[in-house]
Structure formats: C-alpha cells, structure tokens
Design an enzyme around this catalytic site. Sequence first.
Site, mmCIF file in Angstrom:
data_model
loop_
_atom_site.group_PDB
_atom_site.id
_atom_site.type_symbol
_atom_site.label_atom_id
_atom_site.label_comp_id
_atom_site.label_asym_id
_atom_site.label_seq_id
_atom_site.Cartn_x
_atom_site.Cartn_y
_atom_site.Cartn_z
ATOM 1 N N ASN A 1 12.828 28.369 0.595
ATOM 2 C CA ASN A 1 12.429 26.962 0.654
ATOM 3 C C ASN A 1 13.288 26.123 1.597
ATOM 4 O OD1 ASN A 1 11.537 24.211 -0.604
ATOM 5 N ND2 ASN A 1 13.745 24.316 -0.978
ATOM 6 N N TYR B 1 8.935 21.277 14.907
ATOM 7 C CA TYR B 1 8.782 21.580 13.476
ATOM 8 C C TYR B 1 7.515 22.398 13.231
ATOM 9 C CZ TYR B 1 8.236 20.815 8.439
ATOM 10 O OH TYR B 1 8.076 20.996 7.070
ATOM 11 N N LYS C 1 7.115 26.211 11.638
ATOM 12 C CA LYS C 1 6.380 26.499 10.397
ATOM 13 C C LYS C 1 5.187 27.437 10.642
ATOM 14 C CE LYS C 1 8.914 24.340 7.381
ATOM 15 N NZ LYS C 1 9.570 25.052 6.273
HETATM 16 N N1 LIG Z 1 8.677 17.189 1.717
HETATM 17 C C1 LIG Z 1 7.609 17.438 2.461
HETATM 18 O O1 LIG Z 1 6.761 16.575 2.714
HETATM 19 C C2 LIG Z 1 7.392 18.829 3.000
HETATM 20 C C3 LIG Z 1 6.133 19.128 3.545
HETATM 21 C C4 LIG Z 1 5.902 20.414 4.046
HETATM 22 C C5 LIG Z 1 6.907 21.364 3.996
HETATM 23 N N2 LIG Z 1 8.117 21.028 3.475
HETATM 24 C C6 LIG Z 1 9.150 22.071 3.443
HETATM 25 O O2 LIG Z 1 9.625 22.210 2.127
HETATM 26 C C7 LIG Z 1 10.988 22.634 2.159
HETATM 27 C C8 LIG Z 1 11.829 21.706 1.299
HETATM 28 O O3 LIG Z 1 11.665 20.390 1.777
HETATM 29 P P1 LIG Z 1 12.211 19.109 0.971
HETATM 30 O O4 LIG Z 1 11.345 17.977 1.388
HETATM 31 O O5 LIG Z 1 12.374 19.417 -0.461
HETATM 32 O O6 LIG Z 1 13.643 18.951 1.683
HETATM 33 P P2 LIG Z 1 14.974 18.166 1.237
HETATM 34 O O7 LIG Z 1 15.654 17.816 2.510
HETATM 35 O O8 LIG Z 1 14.662 17.063 0.277
HETATM 36 O O9 LIG Z 1 15.805 19.307 0.487
HETATM 37 C C9 LIG Z 1 16.157 20.452 1.227
HETATM 38 C C10 LIG Z 1 17.200 21.266 0.498
HETATM 39 O O10 LIG Z 1 17.496 22.396 1.354
HETATM 40 C C11 LIG Z 1 18.907 22.480 1.549
HETATM 41 N N3 LIG Z 1 19.192 23.055 2.858
HETATM 42 C C12 LIG Z 1 18.964 22.522 4.081
HETATM 43 N N4 LIG Z 1 19.424 23.337 5.046
HETATM 44 C C13 LIG Z 1 19.942 24.433 4.418
HETATM 45 C C14 LIG Z 1 20.575 25.604 4.856
HETATM 46 N N5 LIG Z 1 20.812 25.833 6.171
HETATM 47 N N6 LIG Z 1 20.987 26.518 3.934
HETATM 48 C C15 LIG Z 1 20.777 26.299 2.612
HETATM 49 N N7 LIG Z 1 20.202 25.179 2.130
HETATM 50 C C16 LIG Z 1 19.792 24.249 3.020
HETATM 51 C C17 LIG Z 1 19.414 21.035 1.412
HETATM 52 O O11 LIG Z 1 20.798 20.973 1.071
HETATM 53 C C18 LIG Z 1 18.512 20.501 0.287
HETATM 54 O O12 LIG Z 1 19.030 20.788 -1.007
HETATM 55 C C19 LIG Z 1 11.389 22.669 3.632
HETATM 56 O O13 LIG Z 1 11.249 23.991 4.119
HETATM 57 C C20 LIG Z 1 10.354 21.750 4.283
HETATM 58 O O14 LIG Z 1 10.147 22.038 5.649
HETATM 59 C C21 LIG Z 1 8.393 19.785 2.985
#
Ligand SMILES: NC(=O)c1ccc[n+]([C@@H]2O[C@H](COP(=O)([O-])OP(=O)(O)OC[C@H]3O[C@@H](n4cnc5c(N)ncnc54)[C@H](O)[C@@H]3O)[C@@H](O)[C@H]2O)c1
Length: 254
Positions: free
Chosen positions: A92, A156, A160
Amino acid sequence: MGKLQSIPELIDLSGKHGIVTGGLKGIGQAITRRLVECGAKVLIADSDPSIDDCSDTELMAFQYCDVTNAADLASAITSAANDQGIDFIVNNAGIFPTTGPIEKVTDEFVSRMLEVNVRAQYSASREASKYLREGGSIVNVASIAALRGGANISAYSTSKAAVIGLTQSFAQELGPKGIRVNAIAPGIIDTPGVQDQLAPLKAGGLDIENAIASNPLRLAGQPDYIARAAIFLVSDLSSFITGHTLVVDGGSTA
Ligand SMILES: NC(=O)c1ccc[n+]([C@@H]2O[C@H](COP(=O)([O-])OP(=O)(O)OC[C@H]3O[C@@H](n4cnc5c(N)ncnc54)[C@H](O)[C@@H]3O)[C@@H](O)[C@H]2O)c1
C-alpha cells in the site's frame, strides 16, 4: 433471507500472518484495522519515524521500514514470517506528489515516483513470494489514475499503470504455487496524504469535501471502502480471482 453474517464471521483470518506497507495512516491504517478485526496478525511496515509503537492489540505490530530499502524490507518480511511463513502482503505504501505540467517534470521526479510506487512494490512482492504459503495473497494498491491518466499527474499515473502490469505478471507466475496476486484501484479517498495534496487548492477556494465526493454515488471516499475490498482479496472469498484490478471508486471511472 436469514440474519446477515458479520464481517469476522464471513471472513475469518485467524491464524493468518502478513504485512501492510504504509499501514500507519490513511488507506493502509484502515486495511490493517479490518484485517485485525478478522483475526489476522499484521505487521505494519512504515517509514514514518515519528511513531515507534502503534499496536493496540497483540495482533498488530509496527516495524520501521522504508519500502525502497532492501534491508528494511527483508527484515520486515522475516519478522512477520517468524519462521512460519506469511499469508499476505498488502503493498500500500505510495507517494503522490502532484506531478505538474509535463514540461516541468524532471527525470529525478519520475525516478523517485517509480522507485517508491513501482520498484518497491515489485521488490516487496518478490521477497514476500519466498515466504508466502500456499493459499497466500498479494494485494497491490494501484489507483484509478492507472486506468485513465490525468492532466498534471503524468508521473503518478505512469507509476500506477505499471503496478497493474506487475500484478498481472506475478499472478501468472505465482498462480501455480497457489498464490494469488491482485490490485485495487482506489478513486479519491480522504486520507492525510490527499489532504496534504489538496491543501493549496483549498486555500484557493476548492471545496475538498465536494471534490472527494465527486463520483456517481456522491459518497465521500473513505479509507474503509478500500479496506473492505482488501480483506475480500486477502480472504478465501476471492479464491478464484487473481491478476485482477478491482476498481473501488464510487463509479468515477464508469
Ligand atoms: N488517497 C487516495 O485518494 C488514493 C487514491 C488512489 C490510490 N491511492 C494509493 O493508496 C496508497 C495509500 O495512500 P494514502 O492516501 O493512504 O496515503 P497517505 O500519505 O495518507 O499514507 C501513506 C502511508 O505510507 C507511508 N509511506 C510512504 N512512503 C513510504 C515508504 N517509502 N516506505 C514505507 N512507508 C511509506 C506513510 O508514512 C504513510 O503512513 C498509496 O499507494 C496511494 O498512491 C490513494
């Protein structure tokens, strides 16, 4: 119809061990909570150094891990396996800084995006595959940006889209070992990461809540919607599903 089963009755993951990367916040945190609710033991592997203990149950543990670091990843996977193997990994952790106009995007920026969002998921899946038991499951978090692209998010969406490719190839190669590999493509979800990204637009007048609910269902995207999909893909409810990307976006891409 009789009484509906609760989620833990329907999805019993007791005795299952695994990892959620980036599980301290947002989508990863919601996934961790649902997995634990179903009885799974989860190691949160996250690079946020500000928290050294997030466990509120013995089923949840935290280990510092930057997913781009091979030693961190190997250590997290062997800790979770504890000489017994693992049953799942949810890849994730990801970053989504706004890419900006194509002509302004540097090679360094693209490389960093691919490093965290693709190369680290690839490495984590490869290393986890050495410890995954038969019946195991890999869940990769992609994005609807992988499916439709978007202006100003080119790096991005490129990263993905690659997640979907690696998901399909790993599924074909690991399927004969009884390991399933799927992806989830979330729509816009209200997380700390998204709030950070949208903050400058909010200052400019954007109604964030409205933007997050801009899907046909008019539902604000909550992390738990993704968590429900993740526990389905980890569990035996999806035992005939592999190589699939499950879109969870309130119909945004319909
Ligand atoms: N929130 C959205 O709208 C959304 C939409 C599509 C996809 N995503 C994907 O979902 C995933 C989570 O997104 P989110 O919105 O919860 O993000 P967020 O930024 O709120 O949380 C991300 C978490 O990942 C951790 N992290 C970041 N880089 C890291 C690394 N190098 N090693 C270990 N941990 C790491 C951070 O410390 C944090 O706890 C991501 O892959 C993101 O691309 C999010």
